[in-house]
Scaffold this motif. Structure first.
Motif, PDB file in Angstrom:
ATOM      1  N   LEU A 197     -14.997 -24.695  11.407  1.00 15.08           N
ATOM      2  CA  LEU A 197     -14.560 -24.049  10.171  1.00 15.08           C
ATOM      3  C   LEU A 197     -15.718 -23.669   9.248  1.00 15.08           C
ATOM      4  O   LEU A 197     -15.735 -22.571   8.693  1.00 15.08           O
ATOM      5  CB  LEU A 197     -13.616 -24.979   9.407  1.00 15.08           C
ATOM      6  CG  LEU A 197     -12.251 -25.254  10.026  1.00 15.08           C
ATOM      7  CD1 LEU A 197     -11.496 -26.273   9.193  1.00 15.08           C
ATOM      8  CD2 LEU A 197     -11.442 -23.971  10.161  1.00 15.08           C
ATOM      9  N   PHE A 198     -16.672 -24.577   9.090  1.00 15.38           N
ATOM     10  CA  PHE A 198     -17.679 -24.393   8.045  1.00 15.38           C
ATOM     11  C   PHE A 198     -19.117 -24.326   8.562  1.00 15.38           C
ATOM     12  O   PHE A 198     -20.015 -23.945   7.811  1.00 15.38           O
ATOM     13  CB  PHE A 198     -17.591 -25.547   7.032  1.00 15.38           C
ATOM     14  CG  PHE A 198     -16.223 -25.779   6.497  1.00 15.38           C
ATOM     15  CD1 PHE A 198     -15.654 -24.902   5.585  1.00 15.38           C
ATOM     16  CD2 PHE A 198     -15.476 -26.885   6.903  1.00 15.38           C
ATOM     17  CE1 PHE A 198     -14.381 -25.122   5.075  1.00 15.38           C
ATOM     18  CE2 PHE A 198     -14.207 -27.122   6.412  1.00 15.38           C
ATOM     19  CZ  PHE A 198     -13.657 -26.233   5.499  1.00 15.38           C
ATOM     20  N   GLY A 199     -19.349 -24.731   9.797  1.00 11.42           N
ATOM     21  CA  GLY A 199     -20.710 -24.796  10.299  1.00 11.42           C
ATOM     22  C   GLY A 199     -20.974 -23.829  11.429  1.00 11.42           C
ATOM     23  O   GLY A 199     -20.399 -22.744  11.491  1.00 11.42           O
ATOM     24  N   GLU A 200     -21.843 -24.237  12.336  1.00 13.10           N
ATOM     25  CA  GLU A 200     -22.194 -23.400  13.483  1.00 13.10           C
ATOM     26  C   GLU A 200     -21.204 -23.657  14.613  1.00 13.10           C
ATOM     27  O   GLU A 200     -21.090 -24.765  15.125  1.00 13.10           O
ATOM     28  CB  GLU A 200     -23.618 -23.729  13.951  1.00 13.10           C
ATOM     29  CG  GLU A 200     -24.095 -22.846  15.092  1.00 13.10           C
ATOM     30  CD  GLU A 200     -25.516 -23.158  15.494  1.00 13.10           C
ATOM     31  OE1 GLU A 200     -26.017 -22.525  16.444  1.00 13.10           O
ATOM     32  OE2 GLU A 200     -26.143 -24.046  14.863  1.00 13.10           O
ATOM     33  N   GLU A 201     -20.485 -22.608  14.995  1.00 12.98           N
ATOM     34  CA  GLU A 201     -19.471 -22.743  16.045  1.00 12.98           C
ATOM     35  C   GLU A 201     -20.122 -23.040  17.390  1.00 12.98           C
ATOM     36  O   GLU A 201     -21.192 -22.535  17.714  1.00 12.98           O
ATOM     37  CB  GLU A 201     -18.644 -21.461  16.149  1.00 12.98           C
ATOM     38  CG  GLU A 201     -17.738 -21.211  14.964  1.00 12.98           C
ATOM     39  CD  GLU A 201     -16.914 -19.952  15.146  1.00 12.98           C
ATOM     40  OE1 GLU A 201     -15.763 -20.044  15.597  1.00 12.98           O
ATOM     41  OE2 GLU A 201     -17.449 -18.862  14.856  1.00 12.98           O
ATOM     42  N   GLN A 330     -18.525 -24.271  -1.715  1.00  8.39           N
ATOM     43  CA  GLN A 330     -19.931 -24.371  -1.307  1.00  8.39           C
ATOM     44  C   GLN A 330     -20.343 -23.169  -0.472  1.00  8.39           C
ATOM     45  O   GLN A 330     -21.439 -22.622  -0.653  1.00  8.39           O
ATOM     46  CB  GLN A 330     -20.146 -25.664  -0.521  1.00  8.39           C
ATOM     47  CG  GLN A 330     -20.084 -26.917  -1.363  1.00  8.39           C
ATOM     48  CD  GLN A 330     -20.350 -28.179  -0.542  1.00  8.39           C
ATOM     49  OE1 GLN A 330     -20.549 -28.126   0.674  1.00  8.39           O
ATOM     50  NE2 GLN A 330     -20.343 -29.331  -1.199  1.00  8.39           N
ATOM     51  N   LEU A 331     -19.478 -22.753   0.443  1.00  9.65           N
ATOM     52  CA  LEU A 331     -19.781 -21.574   1.271  1.00  9.65           C
ATOM     53  C   LEU A 331     -19.907 -20.323   0.415  1.00  9.65           C
ATOM     54  O   LEU A 331     -20.797 -19.499   0.619  1.00  9.65           O
ATOM     55  CB  LEU A 331     -18.695 -21.379   2.327  1.00  9.65           C
ATOM     56  CG  LEU A 331     -18.747 -22.277   3.565  1.00  9.65           C
ATOM     57  CD1 LEU A 331     -17.553 -21.981   4.469  1.00  9.65           C
ATOM     58  CD2 LEU A 331     -20.040 -22.076   4.338  1.00  9.65           C
ATOM     59  N   GLN A 332     -18.994 -20.169  -0.546  1.00 12.03           N
ATOM     60  CA  GLN A 332     -19.017 -18.983  -1.403  1.00 12.03           C
ATOM     61  C   GLN A 332     -20.297 -18.932  -2.233  1.00 12.03           C
ATOM     62  O   GLN A 332     -20.881 -17.865  -2.420  1.00 12.03           O
ATOM     63  CB  GLN A 332     -17.788 -18.982  -2.314  1.00 12.03           C
ATOM     64  CG  GLN A 332     -16.478 -18.721  -1.564  1.00 12.03           C
ATOM     65  CD  GLN A 332     -15.255 -18.876  -2.457  1.00 12.03           C
ATOM     66  OE1 GLN A 332     -15.321 -19.446  -3.546  1.00 12.03           O
ATOM     67  NE2 GLN A 332     -14.119 -18.382  -1.982  1.00 12.03           N
ATOM     68  N   GLU A 333     -20.737 -20.081  -2.709  1.00 17.14           N
ATOM     69  CA  GLU A 333     -21.967 -20.133  -3.506  1.00 17.14           C
ATOM     70  C   GLU A 333     -23.196 -19.791  -2.675  1.00 17.14           C
ATOM     71  O   GLU A 333     -24.162 -19.218  -3.179  1.00 17.14           O
ATOM     72  CB  GLU A 333     -22.124 -21.526  -4.120  1.00 17.14           C
ATOM     73  CG  GLU A 333     -21.110 -21.839  -5.207  1.00 17.14           C
ATOM     74  CD  GLU A 333     -21.214 -23.279  -5.681  1.00 17.14           C
ATOM     75  OE1 GLU A 333     -22.134 -23.989  -5.203  1.00 17.14           O
ATOM     76  OE2 GLU A 333     -20.394 -23.693  -6.530  1.00 17.14           O
ATOM     77  N   MET A 334     -23.149 -20.114  -1.382  1.00 12.43           N
ATOM     78  CA  MET A 334     -24.299 -19.870  -0.509  1.00 12.43           C
ATOM     79  C   MET A 334     -24.379 -18.421  -0.046  1.00 12.43           C
ATOM     80  O   MET A 334     -25.436 -17.978   0.407  1.00 12.43           O
ATOM     81  CB  MET A 334     -24.236 -20.804   0.694  1.00 12.43           C
ATOM     82  CG  MET A 334     -24.409 -22.275   0.333  1.00 12.43           C
ATOM     83  SD  MET A 334     -24.050 -23.400   1.708  1.00 12.43           S
ATOM     84  CE  MET A 334     -25.395 -22.994   2.830  1.00 12.43           C
ATOM     85  N   GLY A 335     -23.281 -17.690  -0.147  1.00 16.42           N
ATOM     86  CA  GLY A 335     -23.320 -16.274   0.204  1.00 16.42           C
ATOM     87  C   GLY A 335     -22.785 -15.967   1.585  1.00 16.42           C
ATOM     88  O   GLY A 335     -22.440 -16.854   2.371  1.00 16.42           O
ATOM     89  N   GLU A 336     -22.699 -14.668   1.897  1.00 16.78           N
ATOM     90  CA  GLU A 336     -22.141 -14.176   3.156  1.00 16.78           C
ATOM     91  C   GLU A 336     -22.903 -14.745   4.354  1.00 16.78           C
ATOM     92  O   GLU A 336     -24.129 -14.761   4.388  1.00 16.78           O
ATOM     93  CB  GLU A 336     -22.218 -12.642   3.185  1.00 16.78           C
ATOM     94  CG  GLU A 336     -21.544 -12.006   4.386  1.00 16.78           C
ATOM     95  CD  GLU A 336     -20.036 -12.150   4.365  1.00 16.78           C
ATOM     96  OE1 GLU A 336     -19.431 -12.137   5.450  1.00 16.78           O
ATOM     97  OE2 GLU A 336     -19.478 -12.294   3.254  1.00 16.78           O
ATOM     98  N   VAL A 341     -23.890 -27.776   7.217  1.00 16.13           N
ATOM     99  CA  VAL A 341     -24.280 -28.741   8.239  1.00 16.13           C
ATOM    100  C   VAL A 341     -23.630 -30.071   7.899  1.00 16.13           C
ATOM    101  O   VAL A 341     -23.781 -30.574   6.780  1.00 16.13           O
ATOM    102  CB  VAL A 341     -25.811 -28.901   8.301  1.00 16.13           C
ATOM    103  CG1 VAL A 341     -26.190 -29.968   9.325  1.00 16.13           C
ATOM    104  CG2 VAL A 341     -26.473 -27.571   8.650  1.00 16.13           C
ATOM    105  N   TRP A 342     -22.905 -30.639   8.870  1.00 17.89           N
ATOM    106  CA  TRP A 342     -22.211 -31.898   8.588  1.00 17.89           C
ATOM    107  C   TRP A 342     -23.208 -33.021   8.391  1.00 17.89           C
ATOM    108  O   TRP A 342     -24.146 -33.180   9.161  1.00 17.89           O
ATOM    109  CB  TRP A 342     -21.254 -32.264   9.725  1.00 17.89           C
ATOM    110  CG  TRP A 342     -20.380 -33.417   9.353  1.00 17.89           C
ATOM    111  CD1 TRP A 342     -19.228 -33.382   8.618  1.00 17.89           C
ATOM    112  CD2 TRP A 342     -20.622 -34.805   9.634  1.00 17.89           C
ATOM    113  NE1 TRP A 342     -18.741 -34.650   8.444  1.00 17.89           N
ATOM    114  CE2 TRP A 342     -19.571 -35.547   9.044  1.00 17.89           C
ATOM    115  CE3 TRP A 342     -21.627 -35.486  10.326  1.00 17.89           C
ATOM    116  CZ2 TRP A 342     -19.479 -36.929   9.139  1.00 17.89           C
ATOM    117  CZ3 TRP A 342     -21.553 -36.870  10.412  1.00 17.89           C
ATOM    118  CH2 TRP A 342     -20.492 -37.573   9.826  1.00 17.89           C
ATOM    119  N   ASP A 343     -22.985 -33.782   7.335  1.00 17.74           N
ATOM    120  CA  ASP A 343     -23.849 -34.920   7.020  1.00 17.74           C
ATOM    121  C   ASP A 343     -22.956 -36.044   6.525  1.00 17.74           C
ATOM    122  O   ASP A 343     -22.156 -35.850   5.601  1.00 17.74           O
ATOM    123  CB  ASP A 343     -24.862 -34.518   5.936  1.00 17.74           C
ATOM    124  CG  ASP A 343     -25.878 -35.614   5.631  1.00 17.74           C
ATOM    125  OD1 ASP A 343     -25.618 -36.782   5.983  1.00 17.74           O
ATOM    126  OD2 ASP A 343     -26.915 -35.300   5.027  1.00 17.74           O
TER     127      ASP A 343
END
Length: 444
Positions: A197-201, A330-336, A341-343
């Motif tokens: 969903l949020f990281g590298e597939e 967080q994704l929106q703030e980081m941009g397109e 990264v899961w931590d």
């Protein structure tokens, strides 16, 4: 601080005063080891560690205090040791031992190298450097109540890499996706889901039902079953999880329905999977919400530490929604095109994995886990115990004294599945133990 005065032979005492030793690592074992070395009589020590001090270190790494948080472990360890043994000569490096600057020539400056590391890559590197430099290495490690100390000398003993090391346990993809039977299966699935969903597939970390599961023998052409499983979302399961999530604007309720209702109904159509297993029970967001108020323990802030509370379904739904919304922001703030990264130490990421894993455990009739337990399993955390570190550090110094006395043949490998405290007494003779009481110094 007191130092027990012993009866070291003059030759050995002189050797300790003049020899130069390298300590690699200034963490749990490293702090105990540095203390033992200086109070035994070692005068020339170099210590290297890449890490900085974290609050979580303070319960066992006694050379550090709260005011040191964020500072270099190696540098603070040096400063702390000098406070109770100001005559010792210590050089500290805040750096990685794998830096090319620390080459074979660097290692040849020492009579003895002592490892107090916590990762295999660095251990492998130091092992190879010591073999190339022909310098004795004392390798050590702890895992909860277990511990080991091994002396490595070129031409005389096995090296660190001579015996294969156990690899991290892996699980079949079809078990993770279709038939989880243990909490760890759900936790691994939730970590995969975070990346999808949020990281590298990663195609090897798919979370949707596995129709190729040989145990299911399910006919993918059974379109009627697919329609029953999900009337409107039949195509969702065959496209990228991230693309679909983006198309919904990371809507937490839609994600919940896909993961915990539609995908579970899809699994139920593979009826052969459930002939000898208890079938999963789909969750419906509205049903959970309409069932009324949450249990009292989910409203009470005083029912124990937050991380040790085990939430019910209502609380897990809330946690899932809140974590998805936070990660989306967080994704929106980081941009397109941004990826997270899961931590395990990132609260929203840990909340997401805790909620998703526990909801899946509930669906598959398992006892749910606290956030603390999920973090331990998700982060592959092995408890660090101060007394284990202390025993292992003492054994390292004992083996070092034997090496410097020219008694390599009397060195022992201390390693077993029994707790290291039991190993400590089973491998040490009465003479060894007496020597340790005499030669190893303690904080009083």
């Amino acid at each position: 601080m007191v130092q027990l005065v012993g009866s070291l032979r003059k030759e050995l005492h002189d050797t300790l005063s003049t020899c130069k030793v390298l300590v690699v690592g200034a963490g749990g074992i490293g702090c105990e080891l540095l203390k033992n070395l200086v109070l035994t009589g070692f005068k020339n020590i170099e210590v290297i560690d890449l890490d900085t001090i974290d609050v979580s270190n303070l319960n066992r790494q006694f050379l550090f205090q709260k005011k040191h948080v964020g500072k270099s472990k190696a540098q603070v360890a040096k400063e702390s040791v000098l406070q109770f043994c100001p005559t010792v000569n210590i050089t500290a490096y805040h750096d990685s031992i794998m830096n090319p600057d620390y080459n074979v020539e660097f290692f040849r400056n020492f009579m003895l190298v002592m490892n107090a590391l916590d990762n295999r890559a660095a251990r492998n590197h130091v092992n190879r450097m010591c073999l190339a430099a022909d310098i004795p290495l004392i390798e050590s490690g702890t895992a909860g109540y277990l511990g080991q100390v091994t002396v490595i000398k070129k031409g005389l003993t096995e090296c660190y890499e001579c015996q294969p090391k156990p690899t991290q346990k892996t699980f079949p993809g079809c078990t993770i996706r279709n038939t989880p039977s243990e909490p760890i299966h759900c936790i691994v699935w939730a970590k995969y889901l975070f990346n999808q969903l949020f990281g590298e597939e990663d195609a090897d970390q798919e979370v949707s039902p596995d129709t190729a599961d040989p145990e299911a023998a399910w006919n993918p052409e059974d379109t009627a079953a697919r329609a029953t499983a999900s009337e409107n979302d039949g195509d969702i399961k065959r496209v990228s999880t991230k693309d679909w999530a983006r198309s919904t604007g990371y809507d937490a309720v839609k994600l919940f329905h896909k993961l915990f209702k539609d995908d579970i109904m899809y699994l139920l159509t593979m009826d052969k999977l459930w002939k000898t297993r208890k079938a999963p029970t789909p969750l419906v967001w509205q049903h959970v919400w309409d069932n009324g108020n949450p249990p009292p323990q989910e409203l009470s802030a005083g029912s124990g530490l937050k991380d040790q509370q085990v939430l019910g379904v209502w609380g897990l739904c809330q946690l899932f929604q809140h974590s998805v919304e936070t990660l989306r922001s967080q994704l929106q703030e980081m941009g397109e095109g941004a990826e997270l990264v899961w931590d395990k130490d990132d609260p929203p990421a840990m909340d997401f994995v805790t909620a998703a894993a526990n909801l899946r455990m509930h669906i598959f009739s398992m006892n749910t886990k606290s956030r603390f337990d999920v973090k331990s399993m998700a982060g592959n955390i092995i408890p660090a115990i101060a007394t284990t570190n202390a025993v292992i550090a003492g054994l390292i110094v004992l083996e070092g004294l034997k090496i410097l006395s020219g008694e390599l043949e009397s060195c022992r490998t201390v390693s077993d599945k029994r707790p290291c405290t039991q190993q400590f007494f089973s491998f040490l003779s009465i003479e060894d133990f007496s020597d340790m009481i005499v030669h190893i110094s303690f904080i009083a």
